[in-house]
Design a protein around this motif. Structure first.
Motif, PDB file in Angstrom:
ATOM      1  N   TYR A   1     107.305  58.260  61.098  1.00  0.00           N
ATOM      2  CA  TYR A   1     106.466  58.300  62.389  1.00  0.00           C
ATOM      3  C   TYR A   1     106.610  59.301  62.936  1.00  0.00           C
TER       4      TYR A   1
ATOM      5  N   PRO B   1      98.838  57.876  66.526  1.00  0.00           N
ATOM      6  CA  PRO B   1      98.644  56.340  66.597  1.00  0.00           C
ATOM      7  C   PRO B   1      98.576  55.527  65.277  1.00  0.00           C
ATOM      8  N   THR B   2      99.402  54.604  65.502  1.00  0.00           N
ATOM      9  CA  THR B   2      99.530  53.750  64.136  1.00  0.00           C
ATOM     10  C   THR B   2      98.386  52.576  63.826  1.00  0.00           C
ATOM     11  N   THR B   3      97.660  52.421  64.868  1.00  0.00           N
ATOM     12  CA  THR B   3      96.369  51.478  64.730  1.00  0.00           C
ATOM     13  C   THR B   3      95.373  52.173  64.163  1.00  0.00           C
ATOM     14  N   ARG B   4      94.636  51.257  63.435  1.00  0.00           N
ATOM     15  CA  ARG B   4      93.378  51.785  62.701  1.00  0.00           C
ATOM     16  C   ARG B   4      91.988  50.924  63.345  1.00  0.00           C
ATOM     17  N   LYS B   5      90.996  51.449  63.174  1.00  0.00           N
ATOM     18  CA  LYS B   5      89.754  51.044  63.683  1.00  0.00           C
ATOM     19  C   LYS B   5      89.359  49.915  62.585  1.00  0.00           C
TER      20      LYS B   5
END
Length: 112
Positions: free
Chosen positions: A12, A17-21
């Protein structure tokens, strides 16, 4: 909670950002699910009443699918003749449209 209590993902960089849609994940998941369903011959057997239509559904039953051949039981010889001579190719077209990845090449009607 302290900052040290959170785990940092491997590799990282700190700016991405580590999030996904969910929309990105959902498209891939639904596509994979659809591919799985298309290859299952048991779904073709279950959908037979819808494929053949309500008029003939009570007098026919799809019983097996093996090596590209769908076997269908029919109640009488008149219906056997009607389906095998006049409706066979229409039914094949409906199956191939509804299940494009199925390998159905022929339908065999048997009098039960």
């Amino acid at each position: 909670m302290r900052k040290d209590d959170f785990r940092t993902p491997k590799n990282y960089s700190g700016t991405v950002p580590t999030t996904r849609k969910i929309s990105d994940l959902l498209v891939a998941a639904l596509s994979k699910l659809n591919d799985c369903c298309q290859e299952r011959p048991d779904l073709i057997l279950a959908a037979w009443p819808e494929i053949i239509g309500s008029r003939h559904a009570s007098m026919t039953q799809a019983v097996s699918f093996f090596e590209g051949v769908l076997v269908v039981k029919v109640k009488n010889s008149t219906l056997h003749s009607l389906l095998s001579r006049h409706e066979k190719y229409r039914i094949l077209a409906v199956i191939q449209q509804k299940f494009p990845k199925s390998n159905i090449q022929n339908i065999v009607f048997r009098i039960a």
